[in-house]
Structures are given as structure tokens and as C-alpha cells.
Design a protein around this motif. Sequence first.
Motif, PDB file in Angstrom:
ATOM      1  N   ASN A   3       0.816  -1.212   0.000  1.00  0.00           N
ATOM      2  CA  ASN A   3       0.000   0.000   0.000  1.00  0.00           C
ATOM      3  C   ASN A   3       0.849   1.262   0.000  1.00  0.00           C
ATOM      4  N   THR A   4       2.107   1.158   0.434  1.00  0.00           N
ATOM      5  CA  THR A   4       2.990   2.326   0.419  1.00  0.00           C
ATOM      6  C   THR A   4       3.589   2.572  -0.958  1.00  0.00           C
ATOM      7  N   VAL A   5       3.515   1.615  -1.850  1.00  0.00           N
ATOM      8  CA  VAL A   5       4.011   1.794  -3.221  1.00  0.00           C
ATOM      9  C   VAL A   5       2.961   2.565  -4.011  1.00  0.00           C
ATOM     10  N   PRO A   6       3.300   3.693  -4.620  1.00  0.00           N
ATOM     11  CA  PRO A   6       2.294   4.495  -5.340  1.00  0.00           C
ATOM     12  C   PRO A   6       1.638   3.708  -6.473  1.00  0.00           C
ATOM     13  N   SER A   7       0.333   3.812  -6.542  1.00  0.00           N
ATOM     14  CA  SER A   7      -0.391   3.120  -7.617  1.00  0.00           C
ATOM     15  C   SER A   7      -0.160   3.762  -8.974  1.00  0.00           C
ATOM     16  N   SER A   8       0.391   4.988  -8.989  1.00  0.00           N
ATOM     17  CA  SER A   8       0.686   5.642 -10.270  1.00  0.00           C
ATOM     18  C   SER A   8       1.736   4.874 -11.058  1.00  0.00           C
ATOM     19  N   ILE A   9       2.593   4.127 -10.357  1.00  0.00           N
ATOM     20  CA  ILE A   9       3.585   3.309 -11.058  1.00  0.00           C
ATOM     21  C   ILE A   9       2.879   2.212 -11.848  1.00  0.00           C
ATOM     22  N   ASP A  10       1.886   1.591 -11.249  1.00  0.00           N
ATOM     23  CA  ASP A  10       1.118   0.567 -11.962  1.00  0.00           C
ATOM     24  C   ASP A  10       0.393   1.164 -13.164  1.00  0.00           C
ATOM     25  N   GLU A  11      -0.201   2.329 -12.974  1.00  0.00           N
ATOM     26  CA  GLU A  11      -0.941   2.951 -14.067  1.00  0.00           C
ATOM     27  C   GLU A  11      -0.027   3.314 -15.224  1.00  0.00           C
ATOM     28  N   ALA A  12       1.178   3.813 -14.914  1.00  0.00           N
ATOM     29  CA  ALA A  12       2.125   4.138 -15.977  1.00  0.00           C
ATOM     30  C   ALA A  12       2.559   2.888 -16.734  1.00  0.00           C
ATOM     31  N   ALA A  13       2.747   1.795 -16.014  1.00  0.00           N
ATOM     32  CA  ALA A  13       3.132   0.545 -16.675  1.00  0.00           C
ATOM     33  C   ALA A  13       1.992  -0.001 -17.528  1.00  0.00           C
ATOM     34  N   LYS A  14       0.752   0.158 -17.074  1.00  0.00           N
ATOM     35  CA  LYS A  14      -0.389  -0.310 -17.866  1.00  0.00           C
ATOM     36  C   LYS A  14      -0.524   0.482 -19.155  1.00  0.00           C
ATOM     37  N   LEU A  15      -0.214   1.786 -19.110  1.00  0.00           N
ATOM     38  CA  LEU A  15      -0.259   2.588 -20.330  1.00  0.00           C
ATOM     39  C   LEU A  15       0.761   2.118 -21.356  1.00  0.00           C
ATOM     40  N   ASP A  16       1.856   1.552 -20.856  1.00  0.00           N
ATOM     41  CA  ASP A  16       2.876   1.009 -21.761  1.00  0.00           C
ATOM     42  C   ASP A  16       2.552  -0.396 -22.229  1.00  0.00           C
ATOM     43  N   GLY A  17       1.414  -0.934 -21.789  1.00  0.00           N
ATOM     44  CA  GLY A  17       0.993  -2.250 -22.248  1.00  0.00           C
ATOM     45  C   GLY A  17       1.398  -3.398 -21.354  1.00  0.00           C
ATOM     46  N   ALA A  18       1.846  -3.121 -20.127  1.00  0.00           N
ATOM     47  CA  ALA A  18       2.267  -4.188 -19.216  1.00  0.00           C
ATOM     48  C   ALA A  18       1.050  -4.824 -18.558  1.00  0.00           C
ATOM     49  N   SER A  19       1.094  -6.130 -18.383  1.00  0.00           N
ATOM     50  CA  SER A  19       0.027  -6.860 -17.712  1.00  0.00           C
ATOM     51  C   SER A  19       0.277  -6.875 -16.203  1.00  0.00           C
ATOM     52  N   HIS A  20      -0.695  -7.427 -15.469  1.00  0.00           N
ATOM     53  CA  HIS A  20      -0.538  -7.511 -14.022  1.00  0.00           C
ATOM     54  C   HIS A  20       0.663  -8.384 -13.649  1.00  0.00           C
ATOM     55  N   ALA A  21       0.859  -9.473 -14.363  1.00  0.00           N
ATOM     56  CA  ALA A  21       1.993 -10.353 -14.060  1.00  0.00           C
ATOM     57  C   ALA A  21       3.317  -9.650 -14.302  1.00  0.00           C
TER      58      ALA A  21
END
Length: 312
Positions: free
Chosen positions: A198-216
Motif C-alpha cells: 500500500n505504500t508503493v504508489p499506484s501511479s507506477i502501476d498505471e504508468a506501466a499499464k499505459l505502456d501495455g504491461a500486464s498484471h503479471a
Amino acid sequence: MVADTRTSHSPAVNPRRERTDAPAGRGPSARRRTTLELTGKYVVAVVASVIAVFPILYIVSASFNPNGSLVGSNSLFASFDLGNYVELFTSPAQPYAAWFVNTLVIGIVSSFGTVLLGALAAYAFSRMRFSGRRLGLITILLVQMFPQLLAVVAIFLLMTAIGDIFPAIGLDTQLGLILVYLGGALGVNTYLMYGFFNTVPSSIDEAAKLDGASHARIFFTIILRLAAPILAVVGLISFIGTVSEFVVASVILTDPAKQTLAVGLFQFVSQETSSNWPVFAAGAVLAALPVVVLFFLLQKYIVGGLTAGAVK
């Protein structure tokens, strides 16, 4: 008149100087109070260090004692003999080397599995929204209130029944013991890693999803690297708990060649007529070495992982 005016104003005392000089008068008492506080802290630290170090020194001294009891170990390092360590690896009745290897294998596999499964569950609870998520977190927290010792009878019956169908993971198998350890340690470790994720910003996940990265891909390439401190802490805690666990291992493992150090070393002191405490102390000293080495290797991650995972 000018001279009189200067003379009349010259004896005046600057109030600002009085305010600045006032703390200087209280300086010795403040320094004395600070010195007393530091002295008290050092005294407490020294006493705590002695209490923590003395049992270790006593066990190490007892491991070099050539006598067969702890009576001669009251004087620390009065004698120095490696006979107890030699007896550990030469006694045919107690295969210490096999116990040591079994403990390392079970501890490493259990720690790796606990970290991987706990991280996967914590990532799902932290990043995904699904029905039953809050209930699952509460259930994980409530289950940890009951110690695993209460389920020993149920574990024994369950492993016996499973062994009739799948002998590879049944009673008296190391794989079955590893599965029991994974189930017992999954709850608290998941909750601990959930707080860190929860301390890791979720914006990192969103930026990776924009680049086409999956959850895995996000999990294995980004989150795990950022969560290295908590992963090290969970792995260390799991390894220590696995190495020192006695009750469940003694119930599941009955073959002496498959037992762990905690169960095997008990044989040196379980018999009233042939108790050999110095050999037991030597085995305990060697058993503590992997934990100490792992602790020093992961030391830089431990403090950050514990504090960051505990604030959520």
C-alpha cells in the motif's frame, strides 16, 4: 547638555541582552540533565546486552566442554575441546549431517514459497478490487489469533488421510511438512506485505499499464523489486520459524533420516540415563549459523521492511 544626555543613557541595560544571557545561566543544569539521561540509556543498553549475550556465551562455552553435563560449564571457556563437534558427525545413531541438510532444504523451500505466495496474495488485496476482499483480510487477521499448535491433531489426521491417496505429500514426508508450513505462515506474512504494498504508489502501476504491461509483468518486474525490504523480512522470519519449529515437525516426521535439527537434537537430551548436553549445545551452535549468516546478508533490508510494513 549633550554630554549629560549620553551619560544618562549609558547605564541603561539592554533587555535583549538579559534574555540572551538567561539561558546561559541554566546551561549547567541542562547539561547535567542531558548527561544523566545519556548515562541511564547506556546503563540500560549495557544491561540488555549482557542479558542477551550471556546465554549465547554459555551455550558456546558448553559446546567445548569435554564433560557429559553442564556442571563443568559454569566457568565460561574453562576448557576447549572439539570432541563434541566431532561426535555430532561420527555418531551412527544420530545422523546430524542429514538433519542439517533436511533443515536447510525445508527452510529454504518454505521461505521461498511463503514469500512468493504471500506476495501474490498481498498484491491482489492491495491492487485489485473484488467481492469478498475486505472479508478476506479480516479472516486472515482473525486466523492468526489461533496458534498452529491447536491444529496439531487435525494436521496429523489430515496428513494421514492425504497419505493414503497421495503418499508423496502424506505423513512422514518432507514435502508434506513444507505444505503445512506454507499454510501456517501465509496469513500473517500476507497481511505484513499488504501493508508494504500500500505504500508503493499506484501511479507506477498505471504508468506501466499505459505502456501495455500486464498484471503479471508489473508484479514480477516492478513491484517485487520495490518490495525487496519486506520480502527479505518475510523470508528471514519464515526461515527462522521453520528452523526452530519442533511440535509439527515431530508429529509429521517419524523417520530419523528425514527429521529436522529441532527434532533430531532432542534425542541427545530426551533420555534421562544418557543425556549429553554439551553435544546438544554443539549442535545448537551449528544450527544457529545459517540464521546468523542469513541475518547479516539481509541486514540492510530488515529495518526498512519492518517499519514500512507495520505502519499500515
